[in-house]
Each structure stands twice: as C-alpha cells, then as structure tokens.
Design an enzyme around this catalytic site. Structure first.
Site, PDB file in Angstrom:
ATOM      1  CG  ASN A   1      -6.649   5.032   2.168  1.00 30.63           C
ATOM      2  OD1 ASN A   1      -7.799   5.313   1.287  1.00 30.63           O
ATOM      3  ND2 ASN A   1      -6.347   4.198   2.631  1.00 30.63           N
ATOM      4  CG  ASP A   2      -4.302   7.561   5.870  1.00 30.42           C
ATOM      5  OD1 ASP A   2      -3.415   7.839   5.151  1.00 30.42           O
ATOM      6  OD2 ASP A   2      -4.651   6.627   6.735  1.00 30.42           O
TER       7      ASP A   2
ATOM      8  CG  ASP B   1      -1.985  -1.060   1.024  1.00 32.28           C
ATOM      9  OD1 ASP B   1      -2.209  -1.654  -0.124  1.00 32.28           O
ATOM     10  OD2 ASP B   1      -2.739  -1.270   2.255  1.00 32.28           O
ATOM     11  N   GLY B   2       1.972   1.162   0.623  1.00 25.15           N
ATOM     12  CA  GLY B   2       2.708   2.450   0.796  1.00 25.15           C
ATOM     13  C   GLY B   2       3.258   2.887  -0.740  1.00 25.15           C
TER      14      GLY B   2
ATOM     15  NE  ARG C   1       8.545   6.395  -4.598  1.00 24.66           N
ATOM     16  CZ  ARG C   1       8.939   5.298  -5.233  1.00 24.66           C
ATOM     17  NH1 ARG C   1       9.046   4.098  -5.006  1.00 24.66           N
ATOM     18  NH2 ARG C   1       9.755   5.556  -6.264  1.00 24.66           N
TER      19      ARG C   1
END
Length: 157
Positions: free
Chosen positions: A141-142, A68-69, A73
């Site tokens: 997302n956040d 997910d990272g 990015r």
C-alpha cells in the site's frame, strides 16, 4: 483442500486474541494445521511445532485477525513467499480486510474448500538513504517516512 493455515493476530487487543484461540480450536477439530509466529503462538497457546518465523513457507494461506495494521504486518512477514492473505476486520476502518467477524466461520469453510478468488496486490520495495546509512523496507500500500522535523526530502520513484 487447504490443510495448513497461518494465523496472525493483533495481540494488543482482547477480541482478536479470543477469536484466535477459538479459530485455532476450530481448525484443529477439522484436521487443519495452524502455524503462527512465536509472539502470536505463545499468546494463543499454539502447538510449539507450529510456531515459526518463516510462516509463509509453511502454509497455504494466512488468516489475519485485527485491522489493516495486522494485514500490513502479515504482508511484511510473508512478502517473499507470496502466500494469500485473508483479513478479518476487528479494527476500526478495515480498508484492506475482506470479512467481518460474523462471517468468519462461513468464510473459513469456503477457504478450506478453496472456494475463493485471489485479488493480486502490488508490494512496494523501498530504501531510505541518508549520509550515514541505508534502510530497506517492504510494504503493502504505502510507506510513511517520519522524522523529528518537517523538512524537504528527495524521493525517487
């Protein structure tokens, strides 16, 4: 038919790097140009003509190899261009990634033939202000605000 793909890889792990090199050769053997960032391109051995920091403006879609990272990015890098992102999960959880490693070449065939659907996601535009300065952020997302001490903050949404 897609002819230009962006590739963003978690360069901190061996498996995404090796898969990125394999995918780079797979695409090149099919006449598909692969664009990447300078950091990723130097590790993957990408063609110097296909290394760009403005990757979103040069491609039809982005493929991420990581977790997910890596998708987050890619979303930050390409936010202004609104290019679609396909995430391949090489991480732990994979909440945002769409496919797993064993499915990658079948998914790539479908992607190149444009046999897919788009799921729109909302991007967030944020600003962190204090008495001295202001920092702007773009995120998917956040947002996470970290500091040295736990203290009360005021949030306008």
């Amino acid at each position: 038919m897609l002819t230009k793909i962006g590739l963003i890889v978690n360069t901190g792990k061996k498996q995404p790097i090796q898969l990125g090199k394999d995918l780079l050769h797979w695409c090149e053997s099919r006449g598909i140009s692969v664009y990447t960032t300078a950091e990723d391109g130097s590790i993957l051995g990408a063609d110097k003509n296909c290394i760009t920091e403005d990757i979103g403006k040069n491609v039809d879609c982005i493929v991420t190899l990581g977790g997910d990272g890596t998708i987050l990015r890619a979303a930050r890098i390409t936010a202004a261009s609104e290019v679609p992102i396909l995430g391949v999960n090489l991480g732990v959880l994979g909440f945002l990634t769409e496919i797993e490693v064993p499915e990658i070449y079948d998914a790539m065939d479908k992607l190149v033939r444009e046999e897919y659907y788009l799921e729109n996601r909302m991007m967030l535009d944020g600003c962190l202000k204090n008495k001295r300065n202001q920092t702007n952020f773009i995120g998917l997302n956040d947002f996470v605000v970290k500091g040295p001490l736990a203290r009360l903050i005021i949030v306008d949404v």
